[in-house]
Write an enzyme that holds these catalytic residues in place. Structure first.
Site, short mmCIF file in Angstrom:
data_model
loop_
_atom_site.label_atom_id
_atom_site.label_comp_id
_atom_site.label_asym_id
_atom_site.label_seq_id
_atom_site.Cartn_x
_atom_site.Cartn_y
_atom_site.Cartn_z
N TYR A 1 44.64 41.47 22.72
CA TYR A 1 44.07 41.59 24.17
C TYR A 1 44.22 40.83 25.20
CZ TYR A 1 40.33 37.80 24.14
OH TYR A 1 39.40 36.79 24.22
N TRP A 2 44.40 41.46 26.37
CA TRP A 2 44.96 40.95 27.57
C TRP A 2 46.45 40.64 27.63
CZ3 TRP A 2 41.90 42.18 31.35
CH2 TRP A 2 40.55 41.79 31.03
N TYR B 1 28.94 34.20 17.02
CA TYR B 1 29.89 33.99 18.04
C TYR B 1 30.14 32.31 18.15
CZ TYR B 1 32.08 33.41 22.56
OH TYR B 1 32.77 33.14 23.69
N ASN C 1 28.84 37.32 31.96
CA ASN C 1 28.74 37.18 33.53
C ASN C 1 29.12 38.54 34.12
OD1 ASN C 1 29.26 36.83 36.19
ND2 ASN C 1 28.84 34.61 35.85
N TRP C 2 30.64 38.65 34.29
CA TRP C 2 31.19 39.84 34.89
C TRP C 2 30.87 41.32 33.94
CZ3 TRP C 2 37.03 41.05 35.50
CH2 TRP C 2 37.79 40.92 34.40
N ASP C 3 30.84 41.06 32.62
CA ASP C 3 30.48 42.27 32.08
C ASP C 3 28.93 42.71 32.58
OD1 ASP C 3 31.80 40.57 29.92
OD2 ASP C 3 31.58 42.36 28.89
N GLN D 1 32.97 32.95 35.35
CA GLN D 1 33.87 34.16 35.30
C GLN D 1 33.75 34.83 36.70
OE1 GLN D 1 32.21 36.80 32.31
NE2 GLN D 1 34.09 36.54 30.97
N GLU E 1 36.50 48.69 23.65
CA GLU E 1 36.69 47.43 24.48
C GLU E 1 38.02 47.50 25.45
OE1 GLU E 1 36.95 43.78 22.12
OE2 GLU E 1 36.98 42.67 24.14
N GLY F 1 38.33 35.92 32.95
CA GLY F 1 37.99 37.03 32.21
C GLY F 1 39.14 38.03 31.55
N ASP G 1 41.29 36.48 29.26
CA ASP G 1 41.27 35.43 28.61
C ASP G 1 42.64 34.79 27.97
OD1 ASP G 1 38.61 36.10 29.14
OD2 ASP G 1 37.99 35.20 26.95
#
Ligand code: GLC
Length: 421
Positions: free
Chosen positions: A350-351, A80, A33-35, A100, A394, A162, A164
């Site tokens: 990540y994040w 995935y 979605n937000w990608d 998202q 990324e 987003g 995550d």
């Protein structure tokens, strides 16, 4: 310079699966979605038709109730987890059951303005159709995710943020049981180093939440009642407000007075609520855990995203800028998604520390809006040079500047096109 623009075009073309763009091959093989909203703004710099297509394909997945899902599974892929069989949403076009950040309205305005500038033939009709999808989605946010009318919207799953794997969720997520009847067969750690990804235990909690909401038949009121994770979140709320402002602007152009008024009422409510989340002692905004009814004080980048949608008084803006500077000092690539060197900071996971081009993009817009042009300029140039040095990763290790996670990433390409221009 041109070399890098060409590379960005090449990445977006390589990740095209027929009118929509996957974030990166294999690790994220569907439409996110937000990608897609960021990617649409990237496309708008050189291919207006394709920019509209990206948003149009995304809304193919929109639910009857207005929700635009975080993933649209246009075609099957076995690289995935969790796929449609885990989400069990029962929609004709398979989608995930959560959402998202609503960057959509921001993207729609950007695409529309690019189309107007280029004199694109059917721009108005395409914008109008997408505007209605956006309006429906904003209504959904306010009814499904703020049923009490507080002005702040809540997330029922960390993935909806987003961001995550942010330490912002640690306390709230620890309350979620690790039990699940779904076989948790992770695929992500087959594509990138496990040290950059969430822990197995957290994955079981993520899936426990999916099971819980699937058992509610994905019905918003039931989910609200049963949710073991419920966070009124400032990043999402700020994005919703900025998108709300952009939709009001478009409603003006499209002559949709009633819609403009309806959105303006939401925006006013949210503006006040968001401002009330400022904490002077922290020099940033905080989210609220609606289960414990406590502020979430974990120091993450989300605390500065409200600059995107608010016009702060000078004292607040300067305080936020000073705090941001403190976090950025000594970093090779700002802006760290967790304050450097606190206990939860991890430069590569990540994040939990890394810098992301799209987060920087939102921060740059927020700094600019609040008269902090110098910081905006330096964040912009460090983002652009990180990409030029390390490629379209990324995200980036803020200390070493190293590109991490998936490579050939669509939104990093889009961010480059918009920030380097
Ligand atoms: C990760 C990110 C999320 C993004 C997705 C696809 O799950 O946390 O924000 O949308 O990857 O890029």
């Amino acid at each position: 310079m041109t070399k890098h623009f060409d590379e960005a075009y090449r990445i977006l073309a390589a990740n095209d699966r027929g009118g929509y763009t996957v974030p990166t091959d294999r690790l994220y093989p569907f439409q996110w979605n937000w990608d897609s909203a960021f990617v649409a703004m990237g496309f708008a710099t050189y291919d207006i038709d394709r920019a509209y297509r990206e948003l149009e394909r995304l809304v193919e997945g929109q639910w009857e109730d207005g929700m635009i899902p975080h993933i649209v599974f246009h075609q099957p892929s076995d690289t995935y987890f969790p796929g449609p069989g885990v989400w069990r949403t029962g929609h004709t076009i398979p989608t995930s059951g959560i959402t998202q950040p609503p960057v959509f309205g921001i993207a729609l305005r950007a695409v529309h303005e690019a189309a107007e500038k280029a004199g694109t033939a059917n721009a108005r009709a395409r914008t109008l159709a997408l505007f209605h999808a956006g309006l429906k989605w904003h209504r959904w946010w306010y009814s499904a995710r703020d049923p009490e009318g507080t002005g702040l919207v809540a997330l029922l799953h960390p993935w909806e943020s987003g961001s995550d794997n942010s330490p912002a969720w640690d306390i709230a997520l620890a309350r979620v049981p690790t039990t699940t009847d779904t076989a948790v067969v992770r695929k992500d750690t087959g594509h990138v180093d496990a040290a950059m990804r969430p822990r197995d235990e957290d994955y079981r909690r993520f899936i426990h939440l999916v099971d819980t909401y699937a058992a509610c038949g994905w019905e918003p009121a039931k989910q609200w009642e049963k949710a073991p994770f419920k966070v009124a979140e400032v990043q999402t709320t700020a994005i919703l407000l900025k998108a709300g402002e952009d939709l009001v602007h478009l409603a003006g152009i499209l002559g949709l007075d009633e819609a403009a008024e309806e959105l303006a009422v939401y925006n006013t409510l949210t503006r006040e609520a968001l401002l009330a989340q400022w904490r002077p002692k922290l020099s940033r905004f905080v989210s609220r855990d609606l289960i414990s009814n406590e502020d979430i004080e974990a120091p993450t980048h989300a605390g500065f995203i409200p600059l995107l949608a608010l016009d702060l008084d000078k004292g607040m803006a300067d305080a936020a800028a000073a705090e941001m500077k403190l976090w950025s000092d000594g970093m090779k690539v700002a802006f760290p998604t967790t304050k450097p060197f606190v206990g939860s900071f991890e430069a590569k996971r990540y994040w939990r520390g890394p810098s992301w081009a799209i987060i920087n993009w939102l921060l740059i817009d927020g700094l600019t809006r609040n008269g902090l042009a110098d910081m905006a300029v330096s964040l912009r140039s460090s983002t652009v040079s990180a990409i030029e040095t390390e490629g379209f990763a990324e995200y980036f290790d803020p200390i070493t500047g190293e590109g991490c996670g998936g490579l050939g990433f669509s939104w990093t390409g889009a961010a480059y096109l918009c920030l380097a221009a």
